[in-house]
Design an enzyme around this catalytic site. Structure first.
Site, PDB file in Angstrom:
ATOM      1  N   GLU A 132      32.255  29.599  46.354  1.00  0.00           N
ATOM      2  CA  GLU A 132      32.199  28.375  46.864  1.00  0.00           C
ATOM      3  C   GLU A 132      33.555  27.942  47.402  1.00  0.00           C
ATOM      4  O   GLU A 132      34.466  28.288  46.606  1.00  0.00           O
ATOM      5  CB  GLU A 132      31.756  26.953  46.234  1.00  0.00           C
ATOM      6  CG  GLU A 132      30.385  27.289  45.577  1.00  0.00           C
ATOM      7  CD  GLU A 132      30.105  26.447  44.574  1.00  0.00           C
ATOM      8  OE1 GLU A 132      30.936  25.438  44.269  1.00  0.00           O
ATOM      9  OE2 GLU A 132      28.856  26.678  43.654  1.00  0.00           O
ATOM     10  N   LYS A 139      36.947  25.761  47.326  1.00  0.00           N
ATOM     11  CA  LYS A 139      37.431  24.844  46.397  1.00  0.00           C
ATOM     12  C   LYS A 139      37.874  23.586  47.204  1.00  0.00           C
ATOM     13  O   LYS A 139      39.029  23.461  47.908  1.00  0.00           O
ATOM     14  CB  LYS A 139      38.557  25.284  45.531  1.00  0.00           C
ATOM     15  CG  LYS A 139      38.981  24.253  44.509  1.00  0.00           C
ATOM     16  CD  LYS A 139      40.048  25.200  43.544  1.00  0.00           C
ATOM     17  CE  LYS A 139      40.279  24.291  42.115  1.00  0.00           C
ATOM     18  NZ  LYS A 139      40.877  23.013  42.714  1.00  0.00           N
ATOM     19  N   ASP A 144      39.344  20.243  48.263  1.00  0.00           N
ATOM     20  CA  ASP A 144      40.520  19.246  47.780  1.00  0.00           C
ATOM     21  C   ASP A 144      40.395  17.692  47.934  1.00  0.00           C
ATOM     22  O   ASP A 144      40.462  17.194  48.734  1.00  0.00           O
ATOM     23  CB  ASP A 144      41.672  19.657  48.536  1.00  0.00           C
ATOM     24  CG  ASP A 144      43.070  19.641  47.756  1.00  0.00           C
ATOM     25  OD1 ASP A 144      43.008  19.287  46.657  1.00  0.00           O
ATOM     26  OD2 ASP A 144      44.193  19.946  48.387  1.00  0.00           O
ATOM     27  N   TYR A 173      28.572  20.183  43.355  1.00  0.00           N
ATOM     28  CA  TYR A 173      28.569  21.708  43.148  1.00  0.00           C
ATOM     29  C   TYR A 173      28.298  22.095  41.533  1.00  0.00           C
ATOM     30  O   TYR A 173      28.471  23.100  41.119  1.00  0.00           O
ATOM     31  CB  TYR A 173      30.044  22.159  43.442  1.00  0.00           C
ATOM     32  CG  TYR A 173      31.011  21.396  43.029  1.00  0.00           C
ATOM     33  CD1 TYR A 173      31.296  21.029  41.684  1.00  0.00           C
ATOM     34  CD2 TYR A 173      32.233  20.811  43.815  1.00  0.00           C
ATOM     35  CE1 TYR A 173      32.263  20.208  41.084  1.00  0.00           C
ATOM     36  CE2 TYR A 173      33.158  19.943  43.318  1.00  0.00           C
ATOM     37  CZ  TYR A 173      33.306  19.861  41.798  1.00  0.00           C
ATOM     38  OH  TYR A 173      34.334  18.970  41.526  1.00  0.00           O
ATOM     39  N   LYS A 230      43.254  30.443  44.486  1.00  0.00           N
ATOM     40  CA  LYS A 230      43.967  29.553  45.085  1.00  0.00           C
ATOM     41  C   LYS A 230      44.536  30.217  46.496  1.00  0.00           C
ATOM     42  O   LYS A 230      44.808  31.440  46.309  1.00  0.00           O
ATOM     43  CB  LYS A 230      45.259  28.995  44.249  1.00  0.00           C
ATOM     44  CG  LYS A 230      44.654  28.270  42.946  1.00  0.00           C
ATOM     45  CD  LYS A 230      43.855  26.905  43.324  1.00  0.00           C
ATOM     46  CE  LYS A 230      44.719  25.877  43.674  1.00  0.00           C
ATOM     47  NZ  LYS A 230      45.353  25.083  42.536  1.00  0.00           N
ATOM     48  N   CYS A 285      72.125   5.322  72.548  1.00  0.00           N
ATOM     49  CA  CYS A 285      71.113   6.393  72.608  1.00  0.00           C
ATOM     50  C   CYS A 285      72.126   7.656  72.350  1.00  0.00           C
ATOM     51  O   CYS A 285      73.237   7.798  72.851  1.00  0.00           O
ATOM     52  CB  CYS A 285      70.633   6.784  74.094  1.00  0.00           C
ATOM     53  SG  CYS A 285      70.002   8.248  74.365  1.00  0.00           S
ATOM     54  N   CYS A 296      72.768   9.712  75.773  1.00  0.00           N
ATOM     55  CA  CYS A 296      73.710   9.152  76.998  1.00  0.00           C
ATOM     56  C   CYS A 296      74.571   7.850  76.512  1.00  0.00           C
ATOM     57  O   CYS A 296      75.013   7.473  77.575  1.00  0.00           O
ATOM     58  CB  CYS A 296      72.609   9.072  78.093  1.00  0.00           C
ATOM     59  SG  CYS A 296      71.796   7.507  77.649  1.00  0.00           S
ATOM     60  N   CYS A 334      65.667   4.301  74.533  1.00  0.00           N
ATOM     61  CA  CYS A 334      66.850   4.410  75.046  1.00  0.00           C
ATOM     62  C   CYS A 334      66.621   3.903  76.713  1.00  0.00           C
ATOM     63  O   CYS A 334      65.748   4.101  77.149  1.00  0.00           O
ATOM     64  CB  CYS A 334      67.408   6.005  75.403  1.00  0.00           C
ATOM     65  SG  CYS A 334      68.399   6.115  76.696  1.00  0.00           S
ATOM     66  N   CYS A 351      69.579   9.183  81.635  1.00  0.00           N
ATOM     67  CA  CYS A 351      69.742   9.817  80.160  1.00  0.00           C
ATOM     68  C   CYS A 351      69.254  11.175  80.641  1.00  0.00           C
ATOM     69  O   CYS A 351      68.223  11.487  80.787  1.00  0.00           O
ATOM     70  CB  CYS A 351      68.956   9.103  79.461  1.00  0.00           C
ATOM     71  SG  CYS A 351      68.847   9.882  77.697  1.00  0.00           S
TER      72      CYS A 351
HETATM   73  S1  IVH Z   1      33.352  23.699  39.411  1.00  0.00           S
HETATM   74  C1  IVH Z   1      32.626  23.461  35.321  1.00  0.00           C
HETATM   75  N1  IVH Z   1      33.333  23.748  42.020  1.00  0.00           N
HETATM   76  O1  IVH Z   1      38.618  21.586  41.097  1.00  0.00           O
HETATM   77  C2  IVH Z   1      32.966  23.599  36.472  1.00  0.00           C
HETATM   78  N2  IVH Z   1      35.156  22.388  40.970  1.00  0.00           N
HETATM   79  O2  IVH Z   1      40.662  22.393  39.540  1.00  0.00           O
HETATM   80  C3  IVH Z   1      33.756  22.300  37.079  1.00  0.00           C
HETATM   81  N3  IVH Z   1      36.666  21.565  42.856  1.00  0.00           N
HETATM   82  O3  IVH Z   1      37.932  19.570  38.638  1.00  0.00           O
HETATM   83  C4  IVH Z   1      34.162  22.690  38.397  1.00  0.00           C
HETATM   84  N4  IVH Z   1      35.606  22.473  44.457  1.00  0.00           N
HETATM   85  O4  IVH Z   1      37.608  18.906  41.028  1.00  0.00           O
HETATM   86  C5  IVH Z   1      33.911  23.295  41.309  1.00  0.00           C
HETATM   87  N5  IVH Z   1      33.566  24.367  44.445  1.00  0.00           N
HETATM   88  C6  IVH Z   1      33.873  23.593  43.221  1.00  0.00           C
HETATM   89  C7  IVH Z   1      35.177  22.786  43.403  1.00  0.00           C
HETATM   90  C8  IVH Z   1      35.659  22.334  42.222  1.00  0.00           C
HETATM   91  C9  IVH Z   1      36.613  21.529  43.937  1.00  0.00           C
HETATM   92  C10 IVH Z   1      37.552  20.852  41.733  1.00  0.00           C
HETATM   93  C11 IVH Z   1      36.892  19.941  40.640  1.00  0.00           C
HETATM   94  C12 IVH Z   1      37.436  20.435  39.336  1.00  0.00           C
HETATM   95  C13 IVH Z   1      38.825  21.223  39.927  1.00  0.00           C
HETATM   96  C14 IVH Z   1      39.483  22.124  39.064  1.00  0.00           C
END
Ligand code: IVH
Length: 679
Positions: free
Chosen positions: A118, A120, A122, A230, A319, A413, A416, A431, A437
């Site tokens: 999945e 990740k 933010d 998730y 990451k 400015c 000029c 300006c 200018c």
């Molecule tokens: S699973 C036990 N899935 O990343 C499993 N976390 O750095 C718990 N996060 O605290 C997390 N996308 O806030 C999971 N697809 C995803 C995620 C995800 C973002 C965040 C979450 C977690 C943090 C850890």
């Protein structure tokens, strides 16, 4: 008197319908009915609930935003701790993770093993607790053991169901997910905040976290937040599927929103392919991510693997390269744009961030510079997300060198030396040198020759800069006096390219009124407005002579734009330039003006439109009035015949009332123009 059973049933039916449409719209992104139908159902429900306040339930779709702010956040002890994730920063670290998993499971490293992959997200992690299908609590992660009660705020997020749908959901369900602010919402929010001189969000993650931690749910409701769930923390009273991927599908069926980019992949190679694929679409995704997450798909294996204190052994976050890095501000300079606007720019120690090396970042305007308090010598967080221009997100004040001083708006400015002025209420300082200018001249010329303006092919920015630097070109008209010999003698030019350029300049003389107007660079007159002006008046003389009131008759032109156009043509210097352009041979074909007032039932009547109309836009209403022979202006005076008001009408409506000008709501207006509506 208790409400009749039929009313209660009606209410529940309506609520279920609305929940279903919410689900189609927010979770499946596949609405079944137009917005107007949804609004109608919602209004029906609101009316019924107004008549029967005793039947209002907390899971009713009308009850998202509470009336009162909370005084403080309660704390929530998580029944099952909210774990974090371990990180992998390279393919090798991922292989290392997989090896540990295989070893613990007593499997061969090369044996097939499925991971649920999945993005990740933010944002900010939340826990949602449903009892008998009803959302009873929302909490932040906090330190993993204890979080804050933010129920009042998560309720305002429309993609979070207040009641689950379907029947076979667990009697107790605790799900976890990430609340996030979609990129588009984040950008718009910041632009608005910047224009209003308010504080902007550093990044979408802070925006989500900050929005969740508001005491007043009305503030949270106004923020564009979304969620993907998730993970299931706890489920009582129902058996969940045995694969993580299937659990997510099940959650979606219960009405919860899951990320559409999820995928089951096989082994390390599957993970790496997924990482590449998501990485390639990272900038195009509507939400911000900082990596991808792989989770061992089999729950039985997850249990076998268990977790360490902070993180599960069955999952890892892989990451992406950072989109935020630290760097040092080496200088702050002011750039002068086409309209004279002074933009502070930070010169930075070059830093690699978001895939490119960055050495400059805009600070937008002087207020923004002061709000962020960026100083020369400061260590700053530089952010470059997607294809958005790099930005100084924040200053690490702790690392500020002694004696670092605030940068103030220059009085003159930097290019000029003309005075710098700032209109009250405007964020932008300018300006006052105009085309005197060189910076403004360069930008004005670049605009003049650009593709959608006069379209002089092959006349680049560098050449324009040279021509201005040697004072060969002071205004657009002088472009047409350039000769082959002098062009061929310029840097990086030869006979052939000079010849081509001369041809292109010559070809640009034959143009259209709309392009010409756009090329003039009148403030607030973009391509669309130029086209509208050209179509409405048909010729330049008409526009030059038009009063602000007449200009306001043009679609899209309001009082501000009209006054900018008037100012432009009131400036003799601008008229001189236009005349010399025409003398050098710039020409176009005039067209039949559209402005001749229509004869009709509204002839001789002047209207002002204010507020939001529901059945049409203000521009559509304006056209309609014009077709009936009436006129539309932007400000209310004694001469106004009618003020038509929609929702949230403000000062213009009160002014009409105080001047005793008749006012019409939308229905009355529609009745007035009656038969014209279908044309
Ligand atoms: S699973 C036990 N899935 O990343 C499993 N976390 O750095 C718990 N996060 O605290 C997390 N996308 O806030 C999971 N697809 C995803 C995620 C995800 C973002 C965040 C979450 C977690 C943090 C850890």
């Amino acid at each position: 008197m208790p409400a009749p059973a039929a009313t209660t049933k009606n209410l529940e039916l309506l609520r279920d319908q609305i929940r279903h449409h919410n689900y189609r719209y927010h979770v499946l992104d596949d609405p079944e009915v137009p917005d107007a139908e949804y609004d109608r159902l919602m209004r029906q429900l609101q009316e019924l609930e107004r008549e029967h306040p005793e039947l209002v339930t907390t899971d009713s779709p009308t009850q998202r935003v509470g009336d009162e702010p909370v005084l403080a956040f309660g704390s929530v002890k998580h029944r099952v701790p909210m774990l974090s994730l371990d990180n992998a920063f390279s393919a090798d670290e991922l292989r290392e993770f997989h090896r540990r998993v295989a070893t613990r499971l007593e499997m061969d490293v090369d044996a097939p093993l499925q991971y649920a992959a999945e993005p990740k997200l933010d944002g900010a992690a939340v826990s949602l607790l449903y009892e008998d299908g009803v959302l009873v609590r929302g909490a932040t992660r906090g330190d993993g053991a204890t979080g804050e009660d933010v129920t009042h705020n998560v309720r305002t997020i429309e993609s979070i169901p207040l009641r689950l749908i379907g029947r076979n959901y667990p009697s107790l369900l605790e799900v976890r997910g990430e609340v996030f602010m979609p990129r588009a919402g984040f950008e718009t929010y910041n632009e608005k905040a910047r224009a209003a001189g308010e504080k902007t969000f550093v990044n979408p993650r802070n925006a989500a976290a900050g929005s969740l931690r508001q005491l007043d749910p009305k503030l949270t409701a106004a923020r564009p937040l979304d969620i993907y769930v998730y993970y299931v923390g706890e489920a009582v009273g129902a058996t969940l599927p045995s694969l993580h991927s299937e659990i997510l599908d099940q959650l979606q069926e219960w009405g919860l929103k899951v990320c559409p980019e999820r995928k089951v992949v096989d082994g390390v190679s599957g993970c790496l392919e997924y990482y590449e694929a998501i990485g390639a679409m990272r900038d195009a995704l509507p939400y911000e991510i900082d990596g991808v997450v792989y989770k061992v798909d089999h729950l039985a294996m997850q249990r076998e693997l268990g977790h360490v204190s902070r993180a599960p052994r069955w999952a890892v976050a892989h990451k992406f390269p950072a989109q935020e890095e630290l760097t040092v501000v080496q200088g702050i300079e002011f750039q002068v744009g086409r309209t004279g606007a002074l933009t502070p720019v930070a010169r930075l120690e070059p830093v690699f961030v978001g895939g490119v090396t960055v050495s400059n970042a805009t600070l937008h305007n002087i207020d923004e510079l002061h709000r962020k308090d960026v100083r020369v010598g400061d260590t700053v967080v530089l952010r470059r997300a997607g294809d958005v221009i790099p930005e100084v997100a924040s200053v690490i004040v702790q690392r500020r060198p002694d004696g670092a001083r605030r940068t103030n708006l220059p009085k003159k400015c930097p290019v000029c030396g003309s005075a710098v002025s700032r209109e009250p209420g405007e964020a932008v300082a300018r300006c006052s040198g105009g085309l005197y200018c060189p910076a403004q001249r360069i930008e004005a010329l670049k605009h003049f020759v650009s593709r959608k303006a006069m379209d002089v092919d092959g006349l680049g920015g560098r050449m324009i800069e040279q021509l201005v630097a040697i004072d060969r070109i002071k205004s657009a008209a002088e472009l047409y006096g350039l000769n082959l010999g002098e062009l061929a003698a310029m840097d990086r030019m030869g006979d052939k390219s000079a010849g081509n350029l001369i041809k292109a300049i010559e070809a640009s003389k034959s143009t259209t009124l709309s392009r010409f107007l756009f090329a003039l660079g009148i403030r607030e007159v973009g391509e669309a407005t130029a086209a509208n002006l050209a179509a409405y008046f048909g010729n330049l003389a008409g526009i030059e002579r038009a009063s602000e009131e007449e200009l306001e008759q043009v679609p899209d032109v309001g009082p501000i734009v009209a006054s900018r156009i008037r100012d432009f043509f009131d400036e003799p210097h601008n008229l001189d330039v236009i005349r010399s352009l025409q003398d050098s041979g710039v020409h176009w074909t005039d067209s039949e003006p559209q402005q001749a007032a229509n004869e009709g039932p509204l002839s001789g009547k002047t209207f002002v439109l204010t507020g939001t109309l529901t059945a049409m836009t203000r521009d559509e209403a304006k056209l309609l009035i014009q077709r009936c022979g009436g006129k539309v202006t932007g400000s209310v005076s004694k001469k106004t015949n009618f003020v038509i008001y929609g929702e949230n009408a403000g000062s213009k409506l009160s002014k009409a009332q105080s001047l005793e000008v008749p006012t019409l709501n939308e229905t009355a207006f529609r009745a007035l123009v009656g038969g014209q509506l279908d044309r």
